[in-house]
Design a protein around this motif. Structure first.
Motif, mmCIF file in Angstrom:
data_model
loop_
_atom_site.group_PDB
_atom_site.id
_atom_site.type_symbol
_atom_site.label_atom_id
_atom_site.label_comp_id
_atom_site.label_asym_id
_atom_site.label_seq_id
_atom_site.Cartn_x
_atom_site.Cartn_y
_atom_site.Cartn_z
ATOM 1 N N MET A 15 -31.442 3.574 -39.720
ATOM 2 C CA MET A 15 -30.120 4.182 -39.836
ATOM 3 C C MET A 15 -30.072 5.067 -41.077
ATOM 4 O O MET A 15 -30.528 4.683 -42.152
ATOM 5 N N LEU A 16 -29.513 6.249 -40.907
ATOM 6 C CA LEU A 16 -29.405 7.201 -41.995
ATOM 7 C C LEU A 16 -27.965 7.271 -42.490
ATOM 8 O O LEU A 16 -27.038 6.787 -41.843
ATOM 9 N N ASP A 17 -27.799 7.899 -43.647
ATOM 10 C CA ASP A 17 -26.458 8.116 -44.172
ATOM 11 C C ASP A 17 -25.732 9.168 -43.332
ATOM 12 O O ASP A 17 -26.356 9.982 -42.640
ATOM 13 N N ARG A 18 -24.420 9.168 -43.443
ATOM 14 C CA ARG A 18 -23.614 10.089 -42.646
ATOM 15 C C ARG A 18 -23.957 11.542 -42.954
ATOM 16 O O ARG A 18 -24.009 12.383 -42.050
ATOM 17 N N GLU A 19 -24.209 11.861 -44.216
ATOM 18 C CA GLU A 19 -24.510 13.247 -44.570
ATOM 19 C C GLU A 19 -25.820 13.720 -43.946
ATOM 20 O O GLU A 19 -25.975 14.910 -43.649
ATOM 21 N N GLU A 20 -26.740 12.794 -43.704
ATOM 22 C CA GLU A 20 -27.994 13.176 -43.051
ATOM 23 C C GLU A 20 -27.738 13.596 -41.602
ATOM 24 O O GLU A 20 -28.299 14.588 -41.119
ATOM 25 N N TYR A 21 -26.878 12.842 -40.909
ATOM 26 C CA TYR A 21 -26.575 13.192 -39.522
ATOM 27 C C TYR A 21 -25.779 14.495 -39.439
ATOM 28 O O TYR A 21 -25.938 15.265 -38.481
ATOM 29 N N ILE A 22 -24.929 14.748 -40.426
ATOM 30 C CA ILE A 22 -24.196 16.016 -40.445
ATOM 31 C C ILE A 22 -25.172 17.184 -40.545
ATOM 32 O O ILE A 22 -25.055 18.184 -39.818
ATOM 33 N N GLU A 23 -26.153 17.055 -41.417
ATOM 34 C CA GLU A 23 -27.125 18.131 -41.587
ATOM 35 C C GLU A 23 -28.071 18.227 -40.396
ATOM 36 O O GLU A 23 -28.512 19.319 -40.036
ATOM 37 N N GLN A 24 -28.381 17.098 -39.774
ATOM 38 C CA GLN A 24 -29.212 17.144 -38.567
ATOM 39 C C GLN A 24 -28.503 17.911 -37.448
ATOM 40 O O GLN A 24 -29.122 18.728 -36.752
ATOM 41 N N ALA A 25 -27.221 17.633 -37.272
ATOM 42 C CA ALA A 25 -26.461 18.358 -36.250
ATOM 43 C C ALA A 25 -26.456 19.853 -36.550
ATOM 44 O O ALA A 25 -26.582 20.685 -35.637
ATOM 45 N N TYR A 26 -26.334 20.195 -37.816
ATOM 46 C CA TYR A 26 -26.361 21.610 -38.214
ATOM 47 C C TYR A 26 -27.726 22.224 -37.925
ATOM 48 O O TYR A 26 -27.823 23.362 -37.446
ATOM 49 N N LEU A 27 -28.783 21.474 -38.193
ATOM 50 C CA LEU A 27 -30.140 21.957 -37.920
ATOM 51 C C LEU A 27 -30.332 22.260 -36.443
ATOM 52 O O LEU A 27 -30.792 23.351 -36.076
#
Length: 284
Positions: free
Chosen positions: A1-13
């Motif tokens: 499990m990653l932090d929320r900010e990691e998933y935000i940046e993944q979605a942006y990627l």
């Protein structure tokens, strides 16, 4: 499990990468540029750098994602691998859209129920391999041992038993109806003999969709419980050119080929294209 900010940046990627390659930018060039745009305090810039290097050496992204299991989960790797298969019908744009929506859903607080239904519908709508796909679905930190065991059971029984039935018997609604039937018959109410994985609402929706098309089941879950929607494959836009125009273009290409053949044989007669012949009045 990653932090929320990691998933935000993944979605942006995933969203930006899809836009760049659709705009004609080379994949490696797009990744290098995106690495400069994402949040530097996350681990994503390092992951993108590794993706770009692997793409340059091997030509695929899934192999790099498989070597970063602490950052990219097994389902993300599976989806990318399916999109990179030669001769496959699974489109890269659809794959990136799927990964973007999953990452966005995780930022909103995904539950095991919502994540499972989203991933299963991704497999169903795009006709991906259930055996390997569900194995990748289960390999996620959001699912505990009971969930993982049940997902592996689903992978063995999918196609033989409807998903709605498998969900229904793992919900409180199944046992509520069992107690009601036992009470009417004067029997002792049965106690649950398996772990309950779904809520009462999921159970009711599953019970109402038993024996129906699974897509109706997924649509009801999205309407009633606001589960994330799965991106659908983008249909190819038919050409707006008329058949007559296409015929004229083919005739023009045929004439060019004939001229090239005559030129290669040295027998082309350029006098046929003398403008004076076309401007000469009739009767002279």
């Amino acid at each position: 499990m990653l932090d929320r900010e990691e998933y935000i940046e993944q979605a942006y990627l995933f969203r930006l990468f899809a836009e760049r390659i659709e705009g004609g930018i080379a994949a490696q060039e797009a990744l290098i540029a995106i690495a400069q745009e994402v949040l530097a305090t996350t681990k994503l810039p390092l992951a993108i750098g590794y993706l770009a290097s692997e793409l340059k050496l091997v030509g695929t992204l899934s192999t790099a994602m498989a070597r970063l299991p602490h950052y990219f989960n097994a389902f993300q790797t599976f989806v990318m691998q399916q999109a990179e298969e030669e001769g496959g019908r699974f489109d890269m744009r659809t794959a990136l859209a799927m990964l973007e929506r999953e990452a966005s859903h995780r930022t909103e607080g995904a539950t095991p129920q919502s994540l499972f239904f989203y991933r299963f519908e991704c497999l169903a709508r795009n006709r991906l391999d259930y055996a390997h796909g569900l194995t990748a679905v289960a390999d996620d930190g959001l699912f505990n041992d009971d969930w993982k065991q049940w997902i592996h059971t689903v992978s063995r029984q999918v196609g033989l038993i409807d998903l709605a039935d498998l969900v229904f018997i793992r919900s409180p609604e199944y046992w509520r109806l069992g107690r009601k039937a036992s009470g009417l018959a004067g029997r002792a109410a049965p106690a649950p003999d398996r772990v309950i994985l779904f809520g009462e609402k999921e159970g009711r929706i599953a019970g109402a969709n038993r024996g129906k098309d699974p897509l109706f089941f997924f649509a009801a879950l999205k309407r009633q419980l606001n589960y994330p929607s799965v991106p659908k494959p983008t249909p190819i836009t038919p050409s707006a050119e008329s058949p007559a125009l296409l015929v004229r273009r083919i005739e023009g290409l045929d004439m060019r080929v004939k001229l090239l053949e005559e030129e290669s044989r040295g027998s082309i007669d350029l006098s046929r294209f003398d403008p004076k012949k076309f401007l000469q009045p009739h009767g002279e």
